[in-house]
Design an enzyme around this catalytic site. Structure first.
Site, mmCIF file in Angstrom:
data_model
loop_
_atom_site.group_PDB
_atom_site.id
_atom_site.type_symbol
_atom_site.label_atom_id
_atom_site.label_comp_id
_atom_site.label_asym_id
_atom_site.label_seq_id
_atom_site.Cartn_x
_atom_site.Cartn_y
_atom_site.Cartn_z
ATOM 1 N N CYS A 2 33.736 49.134 35.940
ATOM 2 C CA CYS A 2 34.906 49.798 35.288
ATOM 3 C C CYS A 2 34.952 51.183 35.850
ATOM 4 C CB CYS A 2 34.520 49.883 33.852
ATOM 5 S SG CYS A 2 34.070 48.353 33.111
ATOM 6 N N ARG A 31 39.641 49.959 39.482
ATOM 7 C CA ARG A 31 38.507 49.484 39.227
ATOM 8 C C ARG A 31 38.474 48.488 38.020
ATOM 9 N NH1 ARG A 31 34.461 53.312 41.659
ATOM 10 N NH2 ARG A 31 32.825 52.372 40.311
ATOM 11 N N TRP A 78 37.272 46.544 33.502
ATOM 12 C CA TRP A 78 37.269 45.170 33.979
ATOM 13 C C TRP A 78 36.394 44.252 33.289
ATOM 14 C CZ3 TRP A 78 34.374 41.263 36.532
ATOM 15 C CH2 TRP A 78 34.929 40.453 37.272
ATOM 16 N N ASN A 104 30.147 51.871 32.591
ATOM 17 C CA ASN A 104 30.320 50.861 34.016
ATOM 18 C C ASN A 104 28.873 50.358 34.256
ATOM 19 O OD1 ASN A 104 31.316 49.784 36.217
ATOM 20 N ND2 ASN A 104 30.828 51.798 37.221
ATOM 21 N N GLY A 105 28.936 49.019 34.463
ATOM 22 C CA GLY A 105 27.814 48.294 35.030
ATOM 23 C C GLY A 105 27.532 46.911 34.115
ATOM 24 N N GLU A 480 41.289 33.949 55.424
ATOM 25 C CA GLU A 480 41.891 35.155 54.717
ATOM 26 C C GLU A 480 43.201 34.962 54.295
ATOM 27 O OE1 GLU A 480 40.788 37.859 53.819
ATOM 28 O OE2 GLU A 480 42.594 39.268 53.811
ATOM 29 N N LYS A 484 44.659 35.435 50.379
ATOM 30 C CA LYS A 484 45.610 36.341 49.793
ATOM 31 C C LYS A 484 46.572 35.414 48.781
ATOM 32 C CE LYS A 484 44.052 38.687 51.210
ATOM 33 N NZ LYS A 484 43.369 40.056 51.257
ATOM 34 N N GLU A 487 44.737 35.184 45.494
ATOM 35 C CA GLU A 487 44.803 36.563 44.952
ATOM 36 C C GLU A 487 46.015 36.810 44.224
ATOM 37 O OE1 GLU A 487 43.236 38.852 48.005
ATOM 38 O OE2 GLU A 487 41.624 39.576 46.645
ATOM 39 N N HIS A 503 36.727 15.200 57.834
ATOM 40 C CA HIS A 503 35.517 14.609 57.287
ATOM 41 C C HIS A 503 35.553 14.772 55.727
ATOM 42 C CE1 HIS A 503 33.583 14.378 60.959
ATOM 43 N NE2 HIS A 503 34.232 15.688 61.560
ATOM 44 N N LYS A 602 40.297 46.164 42.355
ATOM 45 C CA LYS A 602 40.370 46.570 43.827
ATOM 46 C C LYS A 602 38.924 46.849 44.258
ATOM 47 C CE LYS A 602 42.094 48.035 47.728
ATOM 48 N NZ LYS A 602 42.647 46.923 48.058
HETATM 49 C C1 F1P Z 1 35.833 43.406 48.568
HETATM 50 C C2 F1P Z 1 36.775 42.415 47.800
HETATM 51 C C3 F1P Z 1 38.285 42.642 48.549
HETATM 52 C C4 F1P Z 1 39.182 41.805 47.565
HETATM 53 C C5 F1P Z 1 39.349 42.563 46.226
HETATM 54 C C6 F1P Z 1 37.945 42.586 45.647
HETATM 55 O O1 F1P Z 1 36.297 44.616 48.550
HETATM 56 O O2 F1P Z 1 36.499 41.127 47.827
HETATM 57 O O3 F1P Z 1 38.383 41.953 49.803
HETATM 58 O O4 F1P Z 1 40.869 41.956 48.229
HETATM 59 O O5 F1P Z 1 40.097 43.707 46.161
HETATM 60 O O6 F1P Z 1 36.850 42.969 46.677
HETATM 61 P P1 F1P Z 1 35.501 45.814 49.493
HETATM 62 O O7 F1P Z 1 34.108 45.630 49.538
HETATM 63 O O8 F1P Z 1 36.204 45.422 50.767
HETATM 64 O O9 F1P Z 1 36.005 46.969 49.146
#
Ligand code: F1P
Length: 607
Positions: A2, A31, A78, A104-105, A480, A484, A487, A503, A602
């Site tokens: 958070c 966050r 979060w 946070n944690g 990757e 995308k 996500e 396989h 993020k």
């Molecule tokens: C790592 C990550 C991102 C993903 C999302 C959650 O983030 O897995 O790759 O797109 O945002 O976190 P970071 O360690 O590169 O900041």
């Protein structure tokens, strides 16, 4: 997991502390955005406003014009323990409503503590682990908050950053941190003091900052900041001034941050390349990493995928054995790290808890850490021995795009550097190097194909299952591209090295499965073409991303996008950009929340 924000001081307008807190929370929304809330002391009582959902919803219900408090703490969440409801939103109070905390944690032993307090007659209101902190501090409180907080913290297992308000001490914010970032910002005369999970959110206030170290408590009064360790011993206030950051954080004319960030890539790749040379020559950040016999790369999500590409680059260009580990797995693997192992930790944010925990594990085994990171002053950049910055500019969309291609560009340059250190022939390097500077141009060409990719995405947007295939450099590129899509579109997408398809996963092929082949690896193109045949023979549908030179030569697909051709070591960049555009347009068609997709954040600040 958070964001925490707080402020105390002499603010001009009534409601200003709450207003500043709301702005801070907005900047911390990356966050987590499941719920948010603020706490103040109003007429001697704790006053809390909270709401499920994003900060905008909280803003609608906080009556700024009615608030005169000059002290405020806030939180954006979060969800870890308990759903994204108003009851589970922070701030949390104790049963007598005498204090408010934001956290946070994760408190790993919260059930044990909760049960103990319940036996003592304490009633809990939420499903969160965080509420136990509020109740425990209150349980120990006998007039001295710091004492009660210290006693409570000594019982907590896990990681935490905490801010606390107590109604009997209305002019003080108490804060504490263990393995979770918290920074205090203050004006020279301490007339305004701020608290945040991220120093970059304090830039608008032109303040000096002090990072709370592990196991420290801060007592922040009007015009005074005092730091203590968990034994109550006073600690120095070590401060530094934040550099100005004029980065633009607006969507401009783009509909989403993600699209803007995709289109910024010619520029961000160029910046990554020039800044690598700058950081290497001016500061010689790599001087301590010379005698190497192995590289170990750590990362999560997109950053892990960049690590997978780097493994192939380091081994084929620099001939250095390289391992890549998902950071959350590494920590518990009792890793073997020799003296000459270079550990590279990749993280856009520099705050990913799994990556930080893995770095701490590697450091405990005396490894030297090179961070690869986009955010100034991030925890990774402070804990690594050296950090190479991506200089990609702020990445706001939760889904990583420009940071990924900047990571790849820097890792490629690092491969060249290591090749030189390892006395490798320059001939192979020159072949790749010659094309390096054309990368921004090539990415521009892919962006010019956005309309074509959008039309393709519209055609396939209603399918629910996607399978990405690729060989060599195209395998991490496929991983990757699949990430995308998952996500932001919420469709099921998976990636496989294409040779592995037969396989097992080939059993999934039918007319409802869309297979997307990433054909940017020229060395393995013939084999990939056979894999397409195998899928077509079983009535599967195939979309192919292929090099321009194969137009008319490979035709066994349902649809294709032809992309500019580059050497294998570089092609993951344009193919990833194409994958980002494909995911973006599928998500747009499915009308999802592209910049803040559900359930994600993020910066993933819990393990
Ligand atoms: C790592 C990550 C991102 C993903 C999302 C959650 O983030 O897995 O790759 O797109 O945002 O976190 P970071 O360690 O590169 O900041």
């Amino acid at each position: 997991m958070c964001g925490i924000f707080g402020c105390i001081g002499e603010f001009e307008n009534s409601g200003k502390a709450a207003g500043i807190c709301l702005d801070g929370l907005k900047a911390l929304e990356y966050r987590g955005y499941d719920s948010s809330g603020v706490a103040m002391i109003n007429n001697g009582n704790i006053a809390i406003t909270k709401s499920p959902g994003k900060i905008e919803l909280l803003k609608n219900i906080v009556k700024l014009d009615k608030l005169s408090a000059s002290v405020c703490i806030g939180h954006t969440r979060w969800a870890t323990h308990g759903g994204a409801t108003a009851v589970n939103a922070h701030p949390h109070t104790d049963s007598s409503n005498s204090l408010a905390i934001v956290h946070n944690g994760i408190i790993e032993n919260y059930i044990e503590i909760k049960q103990k307090l319940q036996t003592d007659g304490v009633n809990f209101h939420s499903e969160t682990d965080s509420e136990v902190i509020a109740q425990l501090v209150s349980f120990y409180y006998k007039g001295d908050v710091q004492k009660a907080l210290t006693k409570a913290l000594s019982e907590l297992k896990g990681s935490f950053a905490i801010a606390l308000l107590h109604k009997e001490h209305p002019e003080t914010i108490f804060a504490a941190s263990k393995e979770s970032p918290l920074v205090i910002g203050f004006k020279e005369d301490f007339s305004k003091i701020f608290l945040s999970s991220d120093p970059n959110t304090l830039r608008p206030y032109d303040v000096s900052v002090c990072f709370l170290k592990d196991c420290q408590i801060a007592k922040i009064n009007k015009r005074q900041v005092q730091i203590f360790d968990f034994d109550g011993v006073k600690q120095p206030l070590e401060s530094l001034k934040l550099k100005d950051d004029l980065s633009e954080i607006s969507k401009g004319t783009f509909e989403h941050y993600m699209l803007k960030e995709i289109f910024e890539q010619p520029m961000s790749i160029q910046r990554a390349i020039s800044s690598f040379f700058g950081q290497q020559s001016e500061e010689n950040k790599l001087k301590n990493f010379k005698k190497l016999d192995r590289v170990l790369i750590l990362g999560c999500g997109t950053s892990y995928h960049a690590g997978l590409v780097a493994k192939s680059l380091f081994e084929s260009i620099a001939k250095i054995p390289t391992d890549v580990e998902i950071a959350s797995e590494f920590r518990y693997s009792d890793p073997i790290i020799s003296d000459n192992t270079l550990v590279i930790a990749i993280s856009q944010s520099g705050e990913t808890a799994d990556t930080l925990a893995a770095v701490r594990e590697a450091k405990s085994k005396k490894a030297k850490i090179l961070g690869l990171c986009n955010v100034d002053f991030s925890t990774l950049s402070r804990e690594a021995d050296e950090t190479l910055f991506l200089n990609a500019g702020p990445e706001i969309g939760v889904c990583s795009t420009k940071a990924f291609t900047s990571q790849l560009s820097i890792l490629l340059l690092l491969a060249f550097y290591l090749a030189k250190q390892n006395h490798q022939s320059q001939i192979a390097i020159n072949r790749i190097y010659q094309q390096l500077h054309s990368l921004p141009n090539v990415v521009e060409q892919v962006l010019n194909q956005a309309k074509e990719i959008e039309t393709l995405a519209q055609k396939y947007a209603n399918f629910e299952h996607f399978f990405f295939l690729g060989r060599r450099y195209m395998y991490p590129t496929s991983l990757e591209a699949a990430l995308k899509l998952k996500e932001i579109s919420y469709v099921f997408a998976s990636a496989y090295p294409s040779g592995e398809m037969k396989h097992g996963p080939i059993a999934l092929v039918d007319e409802k499965l869309i297979t997307i082949v990433m054909g940017g690896n020229l060395q393995t193109l013939d084999k990939l073409s056979s894999n397409i045949e195998e899928i077509k023979a079983r009535k599967g549908r195939v979309i192919a991303f292929l090099p321009e030179s194969t137009r008319g030569k490979i035709s066994n697909f349902d649809d294709a996008i032809f992309l500019p051709e580059l050497v294998d070591e570089l092609s993951c960049i344009p193919y990833s950009v194409a994958g980002q555009l494909f995911a973006y347009y599928i998500a747009k068609e499915r009308k999802t929340d592209i910049d803040q997709p559900r359930n994600l954040a993020k910066s993933v600040t819990v393990e």
